[in-house]
Design an enzyme around this catalytic site. Structure first.
Site, PDB file in Angstrom:
ATOM      1  CG  ASP A  31      19.203 -24.621  37.620  1.00 46.79           C
ATOM      2  OD1 ASP A  31      19.180 -23.956  36.573  1.00 46.79           O
ATOM      3  OD2 ASP A  31      18.465 -25.627  37.821  1.00 46.79           O
ATOM      4  CB  ILE A  32      15.214 -25.640  41.185  1.00 47.88           C
ATOM      5  CG1 ILE A  32      14.437 -26.216  42.351  1.00 47.88           C
ATOM      6  CG2 ILE A  32      14.705 -26.171  39.853  1.00 47.88           C
ATOM      7  CD1 ILE A  32      12.988 -25.743  42.400  1.00 47.88           C
ATOM      8  CG  ASN A  88      20.479 -22.955  27.382  1.00 46.18           C
ATOM      9  OD1 ASN A  88      21.522 -23.171  26.781  1.00 46.18           O
ATOM     10  ND2 ASN A  88      20.133 -23.651  28.463  1.00 46.18           N
ATOM     11  CD  GLU A  96      13.686 -26.799  30.045  1.00 45.50           C
ATOM     12  OE1 GLU A  96      13.750 -26.601  31.275  1.00 45.50           O
ATOM     13  OE2 GLU A  96      13.908 -27.900  29.510  1.00 45.50           O
ATOM     14  CB  VAL A  97      12.834 -19.943  32.468  1.00 44.84           C
ATOM     15  CG1 VAL A  97      12.271 -18.738  33.208  1.00 44.84           C
ATOM     16  CG2 VAL A  97      12.542 -21.235  33.245  1.00 44.84           C
ATOM     17  CG  HIS A 101      17.969 -18.054  32.664  1.00 43.42           C
ATOM     18  ND1 HIS A 101      16.795 -17.912  31.956  1.00 43.42           N
ATOM     19  CD2 HIS A 101      18.400 -19.317  32.433  1.00 43.42           C
ATOM     20  CE1 HIS A 101      16.516 -19.040  31.334  1.00 43.42           C
ATOM     21  NE2 HIS A 101      17.487 -19.921  31.607  1.00 43.42           N
ATOM     22  CG  HIS A 103      22.318 -21.812  32.610  1.00 44.87           C
ATOM     23  ND1 HIS A 103      21.564 -22.716  33.331  1.00 44.87           N
ATOM     24  CD2 HIS A 103      21.512 -21.383  31.604  1.00 44.87           C
ATOM     25  CE1 HIS A 103      20.368 -22.849  32.772  1.00 44.87           C
ATOM     26  NE2 HIS A 103      20.310 -22.050  31.727  1.00 44.87           N
TER      27      HIS A 103
HETATM   28  P1  AMP Z   1      16.827 -22.746  30.452  1.00 50.03           P
HETATM   29  O1  AMP Z   1      16.575 -24.142  29.952  1.00 50.03           O
HETATM   30  O2  AMP Z   1      18.121 -22.153  29.956  1.00 50.03           O
HETATM   31  O3  AMP Z   1      15.639 -21.835  30.226  1.00 50.03           O
HETATM   32  O4  AMP Z   1      17.046 -22.891  32.007  1.00 50.03           O
HETATM   33  C1  AMP Z   1      16.027 -22.797  32.942  1.00 50.03           C
HETATM   34  C2  AMP Z   1      16.625 -23.247  34.256  1.00 50.03           C
HETATM   35  O5  AMP Z   1      15.795 -22.818  35.306  1.00 50.03           O
HETATM   36  C3  AMP Z   1      16.766 -24.771  34.376  1.00 50.03           C
HETATM   37  O6  AMP Z   1      18.142 -25.123  34.566  1.00 50.03           O
HETATM   38  C4  AMP Z   1      15.897 -25.110  35.589  1.00 50.03           C
HETATM   39  O7  AMP Z   1      16.446 -26.152  36.374  1.00 50.03           O
HETATM   40  C5  AMP Z   1      15.872 -23.776  36.322  1.00 50.03           C
HETATM   41  N1  AMP Z   1      14.720 -23.567  37.201  1.00 50.03           N
HETATM   42  C6  AMP Z   1      13.415 -23.805  36.921  1.00 50.03           C
HETATM   43  N2  AMP Z   1      12.642 -23.448  37.971  1.00 50.03           N
HETATM   44  C7  AMP Z   1      13.483 -22.955  38.922  1.00 50.03           C
HETATM   45  C8  AMP Z   1      13.289 -22.427  40.235  1.00 50.03           C
HETATM   46  N3  AMP Z   1      12.056 -22.312  40.798  1.00 50.03           N
HETATM   47  N4  AMP Z   1      14.374 -22.040  40.937  1.00 50.03           N
HETATM   48  C9  AMP Z   1      15.612 -22.157  40.403  1.00 50.03           C
HETATM   49  N5  AMP Z   1      15.854 -22.633  39.168  1.00 50.03           N
HETATM   50  C10 AMP Z   1      14.809 -23.034  38.431  1.00 50.03           C
END
Ligand code: AMP
Length: 116
Positions: A31-32, A88, A96-97, A101, A103
């Site tokens: 995770d970034i 999530n 958010e994405v 995924h 975690h």
């Molecule tokens: P969620 O809130 O469950 O959708 O988690 C999205 C996750 O993606 C967050 O923990 C972010 O820090 C992570 N994230 C966003 N952009 C990137 C990226 N380019 N590379 C790795 N992780 C990312």
């Protein structure tokens, strides 16, 4: 592959990521913005919006994501002390994405499941 999906672009190699594990159908990368000493995201390479739609469309692939997450936890040395595996889902879940995924979080006590 969805052009405007961040994680599809990572799968395609268009956006860099620190990959820690890969199979034919899954990818795991750090995770970034890590929320724990170990914070890895495990995704199916195919685009599915969330864990519910993945499980419905392709339960076998959902199992492969879980198996990959277990391998990551083992490789990261998390099996002895334990870890948290989290999907999530949707707005209230804090997603958010919108490419499913898992975690994988660990490396220290993570505290209660939800902030109080
Ligand atoms: P969620 O809130 O469950 O959708 O988690 C999205 C996750 O993606 C967050 O923990 C972010 O820090 C992570 N994230 C966003 N952009 C990137 C990226 N380019 N590379 C790795 N992780 C990312």
């Amino acid at each position: 592959m969805t052009n405007d999906c961040l994680f599809c672009r990572i799968v395609a190699g268009e956006i860099p990521a620190t990959v820690v594990h890969e199979t034919e159908t899954t990818l795991a990368f750090r995770d970034i913005s890590p929320k724990a000493p170990v914070h890895v995201l495990v995704i199916p390479k195919a685009h599915h919006v969330d864990v519910a739609s993945l499980a419905q469309a392709d339960p076998g692939l959902a199992g492969e994501v879980l198996a990959a997450a277990a391998t990551v936890a083992d490789n990261e040395g998390l099996l002895l002390d334990g870890y948290r595996l989290m999907f999530n889902t949707g707005r209230n879940g804090g997603q958010e994405v919108f490419h499913v995924h898992a975690h994988v979080l660990g490396g220290a006590p993570l505290g209660p499941m939800l902030a109080r």
